[in-house]
Motif scaffolding. Sequence first.
Motif, short mmCIF file in Angstrom:
data_model
loop_
_atom_site.label_atom_id
_atom_site.label_comp_id
_atom_site.label_asym_id
_atom_site.label_seq_id
_atom_site.Cartn_x
_atom_site.Cartn_y
_atom_site.Cartn_z
N MET A 1 35.12 36.60 35.91
CA MET A 1 35.74 36.71 34.54
C MET A 1 36.76 38.07 34.65
SD MET A 1 37.08 33.12 34.23
CE MET A 1 37.73 33.20 33.01
N GLU A 2 35.65 38.53 34.10
CA GLU A 2 36.11 40.22 33.41
C GLU A 2 36.46 40.62 34.54
OE1 GLU A 2 32.51 42.03 32.16
OE2 GLU A 2 32.25 40.38 31.01
N VAL A 3 36.63 40.65 35.73
CA VAL A 3 36.87 41.62 37.36
C VAL A 3 37.99 40.71 37.75
CG1 VAL A 3 34.71 42.45 37.48
CG2 VAL A 3 35.63 40.30 38.67
N LEU A 4 38.50 39.26 37.23
CA LEU A 4 40.25 39.00 37.57
C LEU A 4 41.22 40.25 37.99
CD1 LEU A 4 40.13 35.24 36.31
CD2 LEU A 4 39.48 35.70 39.04
N GLU A 5 42.03 39.96 39.06
CA GLU A 5 43.22 41.05 38.99
C GLU A 5 43.56 40.27 37.32
OE1 GLU A 5 43.63 43.96 40.67
OE2 GLU A 5 41.78 43.37 42.32
N PRO A 6 44.50 40.99 37.27
CA PRO A 6 45.32 40.82 35.85
C PRO A 6 46.15 40.08 36.34
CG PRO A 6 44.78 43.29 35.89
CD PRO A 6 44.18 42.80 37.15
N ASP A 7 46.75 40.06 37.66
CA ASP A 7 48.33 39.81 38.07
C ASP A 7 47.73 37.61 38.11
OD1 ASP A 7 49.94 41.12 37.39
OD2 ASP A 7 49.71 41.59 40.06
N LEU A 8 46.46 37.38 38.57
CA LEU A 8 46.04 36.45 38.76
C LEU A 8 45.04 35.90 37.72
CD1 LEU A 8 44.87 34.31 40.81
CD2 LEU A 8 43.37 35.35 40.85
N ALA A 9 45.13 36.42 36.69
CA ALA A 9 44.57 36.03 35.44
C ALA A 9 45.48 36.02 34.35
CB ALA A 9 43.97 37.31 35.03
#
Length: 244
Positions: free
Chosen positions: A16-24
């Motif tokens: 969850m911490e390393v998800l791409e900002p756009d995807l998140a």
Amino acid sequence: IRSDLAAPLHDAQRAMEVLEPDLASQAEPLLNSITDVLQVLDKLVDLASLWSSSSLMANDRIELWPLLQSVWSELQPQAMSRRVQVRFQAQDEAANLATLYGSEPWMRRVFLECLEAAIRAEPPGGTVLIEHRQLGPRALIVLRDSGVFSHGTRGVELGPLPKGRPGTAAARERIGFHLCRQILALHGGQLSDEEEDGTRHLLIDLPTGAPHRNVDTQIDIAQAQRYASDLAALMARARRKSAA
């Protein structure tokens, strides 16, 4: 739980911490639900670790006021986002509060759980009032007029959760209550609630001034039986001597 759940939970949290900002951003509603579930599972893992009290075998000297300040500094952004204030009052100067002993990380966890739950339960714009009372060798920390674990406590016993409160919010409240109660019990304290003039208060009761020692009841019973046996034998010898 400790062997099979802890490692996958850690992996999920890291993912969850390393998800791409756009995807998140696109998946925010779904990710919020997943985050809630992971938080509940994290509490469950911590609760499982407490069944072995060896993790609490510590005699840290804990100053209550700095501990509360540390907890507040962590939760202050959450409180500000809800426009909730926290006020602390004590019979004596805050810096002169009695000292606690035990595991500082676990004791901090109790106040973190309780204060975070109080902030969540407080209506936006409200104030969480924390009161300290020193009752001889025990400290009583009271969250006044609070909805903390309001669906978790019936006195000290956990009652059934009301209908209409399914999902992670209810689970978080229920497990958080059990977690705090278990930590406090292993420190010689207890978690309960009381009603005063129709107002509900959450009570954290803790021993102060010296480390708590768990007493093995079975050992006490065996010692008492041995003492009674020895005393009876001594009295019997005294009677025989007197008769002679």
